[in-house]
Design a protein around this motif. Structure first.
Motif, PDB file in Angstrom:
ATOM      1  N   GLN A  55       0.821  -1.212   0.000  1.00  0.00           N
ATOM      2  CA  GLN A  55       0.000   0.000   0.000  1.00  0.00           C
ATOM      3  C   GLN A  55       0.856   1.265   0.000  1.00  0.00           C
ATOM      4  O   GLN A  55       0.330   2.373   0.034  1.00  0.00           O
ATOM      5  CB  GLN A  55      -0.932   0.000   1.211  1.00  0.00           C
ATOM      6  CG  GLN A  55      -1.966  -1.098   1.182  1.00  0.00           C
ATOM      7  CD  GLN A  55      -2.717  -1.250   2.498  1.00  0.00           C
ATOM      8  OE1 GLN A  55      -2.410  -0.616   3.506  1.00  0.00           O
ATOM      9  NE2 GLN A  55      -3.713  -2.124   2.499  1.00  0.00           N
ATOM     10  N   GLY A  56       2.191   1.092   0.002  1.00  0.00           N
ATOM     11  CA  GLY A  56       3.087   2.237  -0.079  1.00  0.00           C
ATOM     12  C   GLY A  56       3.520   2.824   1.251  1.00  0.00           C
ATOM     13  O   GLY A  56       4.137   3.888   1.286  1.00  0.00           O
ATOM     14  N   MET A  57       3.214   2.159   2.340  1.00  0.00           N
ATOM     15  CA  MET A  57       3.591   2.676   3.649  1.00  0.00           C
ATOM     16  C   MET A  57       5.112   2.569   3.832  1.00  0.00           C
ATOM     17  O   MET A  57       5.728   1.627   3.343  1.00  0.00           O
ATOM     18  CB  MET A  57       2.865   1.912   4.761  1.00  0.00           C
ATOM     19  CG  MET A  57       3.025   2.547   6.138  1.00  0.00           C
ATOM     20  SD  MET A  57       2.054   1.725   7.416  1.00  0.00           S
ATOM     21  CE  MET A  57       0.442   2.421   7.101  1.00  0.00           C
ATOM     22  N   ILE A  58       5.703   3.517   4.546  1.00  0.00           N
ATOM     23  CA  ILE A  58       7.149   3.522   4.748  1.00  0.00           C
ATOM     24  C   ILE A  58       7.540   2.682   5.962  1.00  0.00           C
ATOM     25  O   ILE A  58       6.728   2.438   6.853  1.00  0.00           O
ATOM     26  CB  ILE A  58       7.700   4.956   4.884  1.00  0.00           C
ATOM     27  CG1 ILE A  58       7.090   5.671   6.092  1.00  0.00           C
ATOM     28  CG2 ILE A  58       7.467   5.757   3.606  1.00  0.00           C
ATOM     29  CD1 ILE A  58       7.725   7.014   6.405  1.00  0.00           C
ATOM     30  N   TYR A  59       8.822   2.267   5.970  1.00  0.00           N
ATOM     31  CA  TYR A  59       9.344   1.372   6.997  1.00  0.00           C
ATOM     32  C   TYR A  59       9.033   1.839   8.415  1.00  0.00           C
ATOM     33  O   TYR A  59       8.555   1.057   9.236  1.00  0.00           O
ATOM     34  CB  TYR A  59      10.864   1.227   6.852  1.00  0.00           C
ATOM     35  CG  TYR A  59      11.338   0.191   5.875  1.00  0.00           C
ATOM     36  CD1 TYR A  59      10.725   0.026   4.634  1.00  0.00           C
ATOM     37  CD2 TYR A  59      12.419  -0.613   6.182  1.00  0.00           C
ATOM     38  CE1 TYR A  59      11.188  -0.916   3.725  1.00  0.00           C
ATOM     39  CE2 TYR A  59      12.890  -1.554   5.278  1.00  0.00           C
ATOM     40  CZ  TYR A  59      12.269  -1.701   4.065  1.00  0.00           C
ATOM     41  OH  TYR A  59      12.717  -2.635   3.182  1.00  0.00           O
ATOM     42  N   ASN A  60       9.323   3.097   8.721  1.00  0.00           N
ATOM     43  CA  ASN A  60       9.137   3.568  10.094  1.00  0.00           C
ATOM     44  C   ASN A  60       7.684   3.475  10.543  1.00  0.00           C
ATOM     45  O   ASN A  60       7.413   3.107  11.693  1.00  0.00           O
ATOM     46  CB  ASN A  60       9.634   5.010  10.247  1.00  0.00           C
ATOM     47  CG  ASN A  60      11.143   5.094  10.262  1.00  0.00           C
ATOM     48  OD1 ASN A  60      11.825   4.113  10.529  1.00  0.00           O
ATOM     49  ND2 ASN A  60      11.665   6.277   9.969  1.00  0.00           N
ATOM     50  N   ASP A  61       6.765   3.787   9.654  1.00  0.00           N
ATOM     51  CA  ASP A  61       5.344   3.687  10.004  1.00  0.00           C
ATOM     52  C   ASP A  61       4.930   2.229  10.181  1.00  0.00           C
ATOM     53  O   ASP A  61       4.131   1.910  11.063  1.00  0.00           O
ATOM     54  CB  ASP A  61       4.482   4.363   8.945  1.00  0.00           C
ATOM     55  CG  ASP A  61       4.668   5.884   8.919  1.00  0.00           C
ATOM     56  OD1 ASP A  61       5.167   6.444   9.915  1.00  0.00           O
ATOM     57  OD2 ASP A  61       4.325   6.495   7.887  1.00  0.00           O
ATOM     58  N   ILE A  62       5.479   1.353   9.350  1.00  0.00           N
ATOM     59  CA  ILE A  62       5.172  -0.080   9.467  1.00  0.00           C
ATOM     60  C   ILE A  62       5.721  -0.618  10.778  1.00  0.00           C
ATOM     61  O   ILE A  62       5.042  -1.364  11.491  1.00  0.00           O
ATOM     62  CB  ILE A  62       5.725  -0.863   8.265  1.00  0.00           C
ATOM     63  CG1 ILE A  62       4.988  -0.456   6.992  1.00  0.00           C
ATOM     64  CG2 ILE A  62       5.621  -2.368   8.501  1.00  0.00           C
ATOM     65  CD1 ILE A  62       5.597  -0.997   5.711  1.00  0.00           C
ATOM     66  N   LEU A  63       6.954  -0.238  11.098  1.00  0.00           N
ATOM     67  CA  LEU A  63       7.576  -0.667  12.350  1.00  0.00           C
ATOM     68  C   LEU A  63       6.716  -0.243  13.530  1.00  0.00           C
ATOM     69  O   LEU A  63       6.442  -1.044  14.434  1.00  0.00           O
ATOM     70  CB  LEU A  63       8.976  -0.065  12.452  1.00  0.00           C
ATOM     71  CG  LEU A  63       9.861  -0.611  13.545  1.00  0.00           C
ATOM     72  CD1 LEU A  63      11.305  -0.663  13.079  1.00  0.00           C
ATOM     73  CD2 LEU A  63       9.751   0.198  14.800  1.00  0.00           C
ATOM     74  N   GLU A  64       6.262   1.000  13.501  1.00  0.00           N
ATOM     75  CA  GLU A  64       5.432   1.535  14.584  1.00  0.00           C
ATOM     76  C   GLU A  64       4.082   0.820  14.661  1.00  0.00           C
ATOM     77  O   GLU A  64       3.594   0.486  15.740  1.00  0.00           O
ATOM     78  CB  GLU A  64       5.217   3.027  14.361  1.00  0.00           C
ATOM     79  CG  GLU A  64       4.590   3.739  15.530  1.00  0.00           C
ATOM     80  CD  GLU A  64       4.520   5.241  15.298  1.00  0.00           C
ATOM     81  OE1 GLU A  64       3.395   5.771  15.334  1.00  0.00           O
ATOM     82  OE2 GLU A  64       5.578   5.840  15.058  1.00  0.00           O
ATOM     83  N   GLN A  65       3.464   0.565  13.525  1.00  0.00           N
ATOM     84  CA  GLN A  65       2.131  -0.032  13.503  1.00  0.00           C
ATOM     85  C   GLN A  65       2.147  -1.523  13.835  1.00  0.00           C
ATOM     86  O   GLN A  65       1.233  -2.024  14.485  1.00  0.00           O
ATOM     87  CB  GLN A  65       1.476   0.178  12.134  1.00  0.00           C
ATOM     88  CG  GLN A  65       0.050  -0.310  12.066  1.00  0.00           C
ATOM     89  CD  GLN A  65      -0.665   0.159  10.820  1.00  0.00           C
ATOM     90  OE1 GLN A  65      -0.360   1.200  10.269  1.00  0.00           O
ATOM     91  NE2 GLN A  65      -1.619  -0.630  10.373  1.00  0.00           N
ATOM     92  N   THR A  66       3.175  -2.248  13.370  1.00  0.00           N
ATOM     93  CA  THR A  66       3.179  -3.710  13.512  1.00  0.00           C
ATOM     94  C   THR A  66       4.120  -4.233  14.581  1.00  0.00           C
ATOM     95  O   THR A  66       3.962  -5.363  15.032  1.00  0.00           O
ATOM     96  CB  THR A  66       3.568  -4.386  12.184  1.00  0.00           C
ATOM     97  OG1 THR A  66       4.935  -4.072  11.889  1.00  0.00           O
ATOM     98  CG2 THR A  66       2.651  -3.977  11.057  1.00  0.00           C
ATOM     99  N   GLY A  67       5.117  -3.436  14.930  1.00  0.00           N
ATOM    100  CA  GLY A  67       6.132  -3.913  15.865  1.00  0.00           C
ATOM    101  C   GLY A  67       7.164  -4.810  15.202  1.00  0.00           C
ATOM    102  O   GLY A  67       8.024  -5.366  15.868  1.00  0.00           O
ATOM    103  N   ALA A  68       7.097  -4.952  13.897  1.00  0.00           N
ATOM    104  CA  ALA A  68       8.054  -5.778  13.166  1.00  0.00           C
ATOM    105  C   ALA A  68       9.427  -5.115  13.183  1.00  0.00           C
ATOM    106  O   ALA A  68       9.533  -3.890  13.166  1.00  0.00           O
ATOM    107  CB  ALA A  68       7.592  -5.973  11.723  1.00  0.00           C
ATOM    108  N   SER A  69      10.459  -5.913  13.206  1.00  0.00           N
ATOM    109  CA  SER A  69      11.815  -5.374  13.163  1.00  0.00           C
ATOM    110  C   SER A  69      12.113  -4.858  11.762  1.00  0.00           C
ATOM    111  O   SER A  69      11.464  -5.251  10.782  1.00  0.00           O
ATOM    112  CB  SER A  69      12.828  -6.453  13.531  1.00  0.00           C
ATOM    113  OG  SER A  69      12.890  -7.437  12.514  1.00  0.00           O
TER     114      SER A  69
END
Length: 104
Positions: A55-69
């Motif tokens: 969906q075009g989301m950036i790494y930092n936002d994904i990290l924050e939203q999912t907790g993924a490393s």
């Protein structure tokens, strides 16, 4: 099959068995029996990361939203860009299902 091989066997009966599941509940229950809680959570997280990346989301936002490393996000991104296109296939099919249900 030698367990020391890095790749799994695409001919394994497991993949045919998964295709025999008929409902989301059957699928979920099968994976609960097959996997540990940690394995289930990891697969769910990778799927969510793939969806957000697509969906075009950036790494930092994904990290924050999912907790993924960042390593997990990078690995999933590599699969999206250089993998077998299976994520995109699934996303497209799910979208088509959603659109089909919305129409009268």
């Amino acid at each position: 099959m030698n367990n020391r091989n890095k790749r799994s066997n695409p001919e394994h009966e497991l993949y045919q068995a998964i295709l025999k599941l008929e409902t989301v509940e059957e699928c979920y229950n099968f994976f609960v029996d097959l996997c540990t809680v940690s394995e289930m959570k990891a697969m769910e997280q990778r799927y969510e990361v793939a969806k957000l990346l697509s969906q075009g989301m950036i790494y930092n936002d994904i990290l924050e939203q999912t907790g993924a490393s960042s390593a997990t996000i990078s690995r999933v991104n590599r699969s999206l860009n250089y993998g077998t296109d299976s994520y995109r296939t699934v996303f497209q099919r799910l979208q088509a299902d959603r659109e089909g249900k919305e129409q009268p």
